[in-house]
Every structure is written in C-alpha cells, then in structure tokens.
Write a protein that holds these residues in place. Sequence first.
Motif, PDB file in Angstrom:
ATOM      1  N   GLY A  41     100.663 177.040  54.163  1.00  0.00           N
ATOM      2  CA  GLY A  41     101.756 177.636  53.412  1.00  0.00           C
ATOM      3  C   GLY A  41     103.089 176.973  53.703  1.00  0.00           C
ATOM      4  O   GLY A  41     103.892 176.738  52.792  1.00  0.00           O
ATOM      5  N   GLN A  42     103.338 176.636  54.973  1.00  0.00           N
ATOM      6  CA  GLN A  42     104.571 175.950  55.336  1.00  0.00           C
ATOM      7  C   GLN A  42     104.600 174.538  54.752  1.00  0.00           C
ATOM      8  O   GLN A  42     105.647 174.065  54.310  1.00  0.00           O
ATOM      9  N   ILE A  43     103.454 173.891  54.752  1.00  0.00           N
ATOM     10  CA  ILE A  43     103.371 172.548  54.166  1.00  0.00           C
ATOM     11  C   ILE A  43     103.680 172.608  52.670  1.00  0.00           C
ATOM     12  O   ILE A  43     104.393 171.756  52.136  1.00  0.00           O
ATOM     13  N   ARG A  44     103.164 173.608  51.998  1.00  0.00           N
ATOM     14  CA  ARG A  44     103.437 173.754  50.570  1.00  0.00           C
ATOM     15  C   ARG A  44     104.930 173.962  50.325  1.00  0.00           C
ATOM     16  O   ARG A  44     105.505 173.387  49.395  1.00  0.00           O
ATOM     17  N   GLN A  45     105.568 174.781  51.138  1.00  0.00           N
ATOM     18  CA  GLN A  45     107.008 174.994  51.006  1.00  0.00           C
ATOM     19  C   GLN A  45     107.771 173.695  51.258  1.00  0.00           C
ATOM     20  O   GLN A  45     108.746 173.391  50.555  1.00  0.00           O
ATOM     21  N   GLY A  57     112.184 168.491  45.070  1.00  0.00           N
ATOM     22  CA  GLY A  57     113.326 168.948  44.289  1.00  0.00           C
ATOM     23  C   GLY A  57     113.515 170.441  44.179  1.00  0.00           C
ATOM     24  O   GLY A  57     114.397 170.886  43.435  1.00  0.00           O
ATOM     25  N   GLY A  58     112.730 171.237  44.896  1.00  0.00           N
ATOM     26  CA  GLY A  58     112.906 172.680  44.852  1.00  0.00           C
ATOM     27  C   GLY A  58     114.284 173.090  45.358  1.00  0.00           C
ATOM     28  O   GLY A  58     114.791 172.528  46.328  1.00  0.00           O
ATOM     29  N   ALA A  59     114.894 174.058  44.686  1.00  0.00           N
ATOM     30  CA  ALA A  59     116.223 174.543  45.057  1.00  0.00           C
ATOM     31  C   ALA A  59     116.251 176.060  44.987  1.00  0.00           C
ATOM     32  O   ALA A  59     115.402 176.689  44.342  1.00  0.00           O
ATOM     33  N   THR A  60     117.241 176.646  45.652  1.00  0.00           N
ATOM     34  CA  THR A  60     117.389 178.097  45.618  1.00  0.00           C
ATOM     35  C   THR A  60     117.902 178.532  44.253  1.00  0.00           C
ATOM     36  O   THR A  60     118.309 177.715  43.421  1.00  0.00           O
ATOM     37  N   GLY A 100     116.603 172.050  48.932  1.00  0.00           N
ATOM     38  CA  GLY A 100     115.815 172.207  50.146  1.00  0.00           C
ATOM     39  C   GLY A 100     115.781 170.957  50.989  1.00  0.00           C
ATOM     40  O   GLY A 100     115.206 170.952  52.087  1.00  0.00           O
ATOM     41  N   PHE A 101     116.401 169.879  50.477  1.00  0.00           N
ATOM     42  CA  PHE A 101     116.375 168.596  51.191  1.00  0.00           C
ATOM     43  C   PHE A 101     117.657 167.840  50.908  1.00  0.00           C
ATOM     44  O   PHE A 101     118.164 167.860  49.782  1.00  0.00           O
ATOM     45  N   ASP A 102     118.179 167.195  51.945  1.00  0.00           N
ATOM     46  CA  ASP A 102     119.389 166.384  51.821  1.00  0.00           C
ATOM     47  C   ASP A 102     119.164 165.073  52.561  1.00  0.00           C
ATOM     48  O   ASP A 102     118.661 165.071  53.690  1.00  0.00           O
ATOM     49  N   VAL A 103     119.522 163.937  51.934  1.00  0.00           N
ATOM     50  CA  VAL A 103     119.227 162.641  52.555  1.00  0.00           C
ATOM     51  C   VAL A 103     119.990 162.416  53.855  1.00  0.00           C
ATOM     52  O   VAL A 103     119.556 161.635  54.703  1.00  0.00           O
ATOM     53  N   LYS A 137     112.938 177.967  44.606  1.00  0.00           N
ATOM     54  CA  LYS A 137     112.184 178.127  43.368  1.00  0.00           C
ATOM     55  C   LYS A 137     111.247 176.934  43.217  1.00  0.00           C
ATOM     56  O   LYS A 137     111.451 175.878  43.825  1.00  0.00           O
ATOM     57  N   HIS A 138     110.250 177.079  42.369  1.00  0.00           N
ATOM     58  CA  HIS A 138     109.240 176.025  42.225  1.00  0.00           C
ATOM     59  C   HIS A 138     109.852 174.766  41.615  1.00  0.00           C
ATOM     60  O   HIS A 138     110.627 174.820  40.660  1.00  0.00           O
TER      61      HIS A 138
END
Length: 338
Positions: free
Chosen positions: A187-191, A198-201, A207-210, A223-224
């Motif tokens: 489940g954590q890997i999927r998140q 590119g998932g965002a709130t 969810g990721f920043d370079v 969100k998906h």
Amino acid sequence: MAMDFIKEFLDPRVESRRTHLNGIQYNYLFGQPKGSLRATVFLFHGWPDLSIGWRNQIPMLLDMGFLVVAPDMMGYGQTEAPHVPPESIAFYSFRRIADDVKELARQLGVSRVILGGHDWGGAIVYRIALWLPELVTHIFAVCTPYMAPSKSYVSLEEMVKSGRVPNFGYQLQLASSHLEEAIQSRGQIRQLLNALYGGATSNGLPGFDVKTGVQLDRLPQLKHTKLMGERLLDFYADQYAKNGIHGTLNWYRNREQNFKDELRLTNTTIRVPVLFIAATKDEALPPSMSRAMDKLIPHLTRKTVDTHHWALWEQPEEVNQIIREWLEETTTQQKSHL
C-alpha cells in the motif's frame, strides 16, 4: 500474471521471457514483427518504471519491422534485486548492465543493436555505447542528456549543494536509507508511485519535488494520478512489492562505483547516430543540461516535445513520430541474425 498484463496493457505480438544473464535472472519483453526483420531495438526504462513503460512505443517499432527487447532492469519487476550489502553495489553499475546486455544479445543471436532509453535508461544507453561500441549502431534517448565520464570524482552531495544540479536534490533522499525505511508495504509503495507519477492533493500540492524529494506526509492525501489508470498502477505496485524498493534505489547509490569503472574508458565520444528528445517541462532533467552534447556526439539530432518528464506516456504520438522519422532516415534495411 505475465500473460494477463500483456493481454491488458501490451501489444499481442509481445511476450514475457526470463533468462539468466551472468548469474542473475532477468525478465524481459520480447516482440517480433511479422515478415522480414529490419534490426533489433533494446529499450531501457528508468525509475520508478518498468519495461512496460515503453508500451506506447513498442507497437510502432514492431510495425516498422524491428525486433524489440525491453528488460526489467536490475532490481525491478521480475528481475532479481541483489541486496546491498551483502552484495556489491557493482551489480547496479553501468559496466554490469553493459555486460548483461552483451550476454542477452549473444543469447538472442544478435550482433548489432539499436538502443533506446528514458530516465536512467537514457543514461544506460550512452554508457553501453561507450563500453560496447562494436554492439551499438544507433541510440535514441528521451529526456536524458549525455554527460561524459569525469576524470575526477564529485559526490552527489557536492554536486547538489554547490548549486550545479539543484534539480538532483531528490536523489539525495533516494540514495539515503530514509525513503526505503519509510516505504515498506504494498500500500505504501502504491502511494509512492502515485506521487512520483504526478499525484497531488486536492489543493494542488505535489507529492514529489525535484529539490527535496518525496513528500512522505502527503502520500495518503494524494488524488489519483492522471498518468495511469487504477489497474495499471496496481500492476506497478504489485511488481515493486515483489522485492521492495531497495534494488531500484541502488541506481542512485552507484556514482562512485561508476566513476571507478569509467577511469578505464579510453574514449568518451559517442560516434553512432544519436537522437535526443528533450521534454521542455522536465524539472528533473531540464533541456539546459544537454548543452555540451553537441561537442561529445558528432552525429546528434535534437528534438523537443512540450511535456513533462513522462513524455513516453504524456505525448506518445509525438514522441513516436519523432523516433519513427529519425529511424527511417538513419537506418537501412538490415538482415537480422536471429
């Protein structure tokens, strides 16, 4: 499971195969076109991807008459993932993958290949050409510029903190043990994958920043992603859960090993035709990083697509057209050795 995902996500001309390369079990996709074979193309993915990251390009290459081979890289999917330690980080070196590709080509009876790569796969194809110039006829790389081997070692931390590549800040997180310790369950890997694709709130926070890496506290709120459907994301999560993310992150821990290996290289100019496709909105590998390529690659073709890092999925038709036209222009009918 292999046949199920091929039926759902891949061209029916493609099958999943396994083999041992220099003692390591690899999984790879194998696609053979109908009729006479033009040449063989090896495709290499990056992080956090799999061989099926090329699912939009493989049918086009098969239609053109190319035999296609796309491995799951060391540490990914159904390919083995040696744990470091006790194993050596050299399993994840450019020299090692070059040796494994040479062996796979030998097993398939192929003496010359075209290489295609994206992300880490782009870095890999350039290095294979340096280690095995007799094997490689052409290269195409999406997003990844060529950076020649250096005669002096500079650590990743020095490169980031000096301001040379602030966009590689995320790699410090990946190379450390922090992410690996935090992401354990399926489940954590999927998140994690959802964030990296590119998932965002709901209020647009990524969810990721370079510069800083994965925003762990946001993962449950994302969100998906719009880049892949639920079933494909589930497939990726299942594949990554098989061995965890340790092996995949070792590619970010191999800088010193690669430096030591590459001191033995006598030539760092790539003389085969190369197509470099830059993604204008790629924050991890911005096009500005490719400035020195013209001096290092005499037969370089540059193209751009107006998209982000996942260009293979975001703009598949445009990417395919660029690759197809370049291959038509630079290759001739070659008799396959299969």
